[in-house]
Design a protein around this motif. Sequence first.
Motif, PDB file in Angstrom:
ATOM      1  N   LEU A  17      36.434 100.213   5.886  1.00  0.00           N
ATOM      2  CA  LEU A  17      35.227 100.313   5.982  1.00  0.00           C
ATOM      3  C   LEU A  17      34.752 101.876   5.324  1.00  0.00           C
ATOM      4  CD1 LEU A  17      34.455  99.400   9.658  1.00  0.00           C
ATOM      5  CD2 LEU A  17      33.615  98.287   7.483  1.00  0.00           C
ATOM      6  N   GLN A  18      33.570 101.788   4.827  1.00  0.00           N
ATOM      7  CA  GLN A  18      32.756 103.153   4.236  1.00  0.00           C
ATOM      8  C   GLN A  18      32.682 104.093   5.560  1.00  0.00           C
ATOM      9  OE1 GLN A  18      29.318 101.671   2.245  1.00  0.00           O
ATOM     10  NE2 GLN A  18      30.515 101.349   0.292  1.00  0.00           N
ATOM     11  N   GLY A  89      20.775  92.312  -1.749  1.00  0.00           N
ATOM     12  CA  GLY A  89      21.029  93.629  -1.536  1.00  0.00           C
ATOM     13  C   GLY A  89      20.012  94.568  -2.050  1.00  0.00           C
ATOM     14  N   GLY A  90      19.828  95.915  -1.465  1.00  0.00           N
ATOM     15  CA  GLY A  90      18.742  96.719  -1.624  1.00  0.00           C
ATOM     16  C   GLY A  90      19.485  97.935  -2.566  1.00  0.00           C
ATOM     17  N   MET A  91      19.023  98.987  -2.347  1.00  0.00           N
ATOM     18  CA  MET A  91      19.437 100.324  -2.977  1.00  0.00           C
ATOM     19  C   MET A  91      20.782 100.650  -2.153  1.00  0.00           C
ATOM     20  SD  MET A  91      17.655 101.385  -5.791  1.00  0.00           S
ATOM     21  CE  MET A  91      17.947 103.078  -5.662  1.00  0.00           C
ATOM     22  N   ILE A  92      20.927 100.647  -0.927  1.00  0.00           N
ATOM     23  CA  ILE A  92      21.686 101.134  -0.016  1.00  0.00           C
ATOM     24  C   ILE A  92      22.265 100.051   0.819  1.00  0.00           C
ATOM     25  CG2 ILE A  92      22.411 102.836   1.545  1.00  0.00           C
ATOM     26  CD1 ILE A  92      20.135 104.862   0.490  1.00  0.00           C
ATOM     27  N   THR A  93      21.242  99.259   1.298  1.00  0.00           N
ATOM     28  CA  THR A  93      21.838  98.214   2.316  1.00  0.00           C
ATOM     29  C   THR A  93      21.485  96.846   1.901  1.00  0.00           C
ATOM     30  OG1 THR A  93      20.059  98.366   3.772  1.00  0.00           O
ATOM     31  CG2 THR A  93      21.831 100.046   4.363  1.00  0.00           C
ATOM     32  N   GLY A  94      21.918  95.934   2.475  1.00  0.00           N
ATOM     33  CA  GLY A  94      21.500  94.585   2.094  1.00  0.00           C
ATOM     34  C   GLY A  94      21.722  93.604   3.403  1.00  0.00           C
ATOM     35  N   THR A  95      21.395  92.255   3.209  1.00  0.00           N
ATOM     36  CA  THR A  95      21.213  91.453   4.418  1.00  0.00           C
ATOM     37  C   THR A  95      22.099  90.122   3.945  1.00  0.00           C
ATOM     38  OG1 THR A  95      18.855  91.958   4.790  1.00  0.00           O
ATOM     39  CG2 THR A  95      19.729  89.915   5.637  1.00  0.00           C
ATOM     40  N   LEU A  96      22.881  90.001   5.068  1.00  0.00           N
ATOM     41  CA  LEU A  96      23.894  88.668   4.999  1.00  0.00           C
ATOM     42  C   LEU A  96      23.207  87.667   5.595  1.00  0.00           C
ATOM     43  CD1 LEU A  96      26.435  87.527   4.104  1.00  0.00           C
ATOM     44  CD2 LEU A  96      27.360  88.143   6.470  1.00  0.00           C
ATOM     45  N   ASP A 113      28.010  97.886  -0.576  1.00  0.00           N
ATOM     46  CA  ASP A 113      29.281  97.458  -0.953  1.00  0.00           C
ATOM     47  C   ASP A 113      30.020  96.504   0.031  1.00  0.00           C
ATOM     48  OD1 ASP A 113      28.867  98.773  -3.264  1.00  0.00           O
ATOM     49  OD2 ASP A 113      30.024 100.695  -2.708  1.00  0.00           O
ATOM     50  N   SER A 114      30.193  96.953   1.051  1.00  0.00           N
ATOM     51  CA  SER A 114      30.880  96.160   2.060  1.00  0.00           C
ATOM     52  C   SER A 114      30.318  94.686   2.522  1.00  0.00           C
ATOM     53  CB  SER A 114      31.368  96.871   3.608  1.00  0.00           C
ATOM     54  OG  SER A 114      30.108  97.139   3.866  1.00  0.00           O
ATOM     55  N   GLY A 115      28.928  94.752   2.469  1.00  0.00           N
ATOM     56  CA  GLY A 115      28.176  93.593   2.761  1.00  0.00           C
ATOM     57  C   GLY A 115      28.507  92.516   1.471  1.00  0.00           C
TER      58      GLY A 115
END
Length: 180
Positions: A17-18, A89-96, A113-115
Motif C-alpha cells: 500500500l502507498q 481514474g483521475g489525477m490522484i484518485t479514482g473510482t472502482l 496506482d493501487s486502485g
Amino acid sequence: MAKFNVRPDIDAAAERLQSTLGSKREIQRLPEVLWDGETVEMLATGLYGKGNGLVAMTSHRLIFLKHGVMSQQIEDFPYGRISSVQWAGGMITGTLIVFASGNKAEIKQMPKDSGKALADALRARLAAPQPPVGPAGASAPAAGTPDVAARLQTLDQLRAAGAITDEEYRDRRGKILDSL
C-alpha cells in the motif's frame, strides 16, 4: 511503511500500500471477516458508503471493510456474483465500480496506482474460469442458484464477531431474504 504482524498474507499486501492512513484499524480487523482458508492478495483504500475503509481482494471475494469507533461496515462481493468491473481514474484518485448481482457499488477516492492495479487484477480474476468457493472451503452452488444459506451464515459470523451491529444485521438479513 508500518508493520502490522497480523498474518503473512495480510502483512505482504499491506506493505504494498502507498499509505495505510485511515485503514490501520481495518487491516488489524481483517482476519475476523475472512473465511477459513481465504487469503488476501491485494489491498487498497477507498471511500464507500459511510466512510473511508479498506478494499481487500482475496482468494474468494472482494471485501470492503470499514471499522470505525462508532460503526462498522462490511460488504463482500464473491467473484461468482460479480458481472463486471469499471475503473475511472483521475489525477490522484479514482473510482472502482463493481456490478454484482444486480447491484452497483462505487468505491471512490482510491489512490490511482493501487486502485487501477486492483481493478486490473480483479478483471483478470473474473476472466479466468474457476469454481466459486464459499466459507470453510465448501463449494458454492451452480451459477444462477441463490446461495442464501452461505450468505446468512456469513452474516451470523460477522454479528458474532462484533463486526456489524444488530441493526446492520437485521437490515442485511432482510435484504438477503428479499432477494429470494
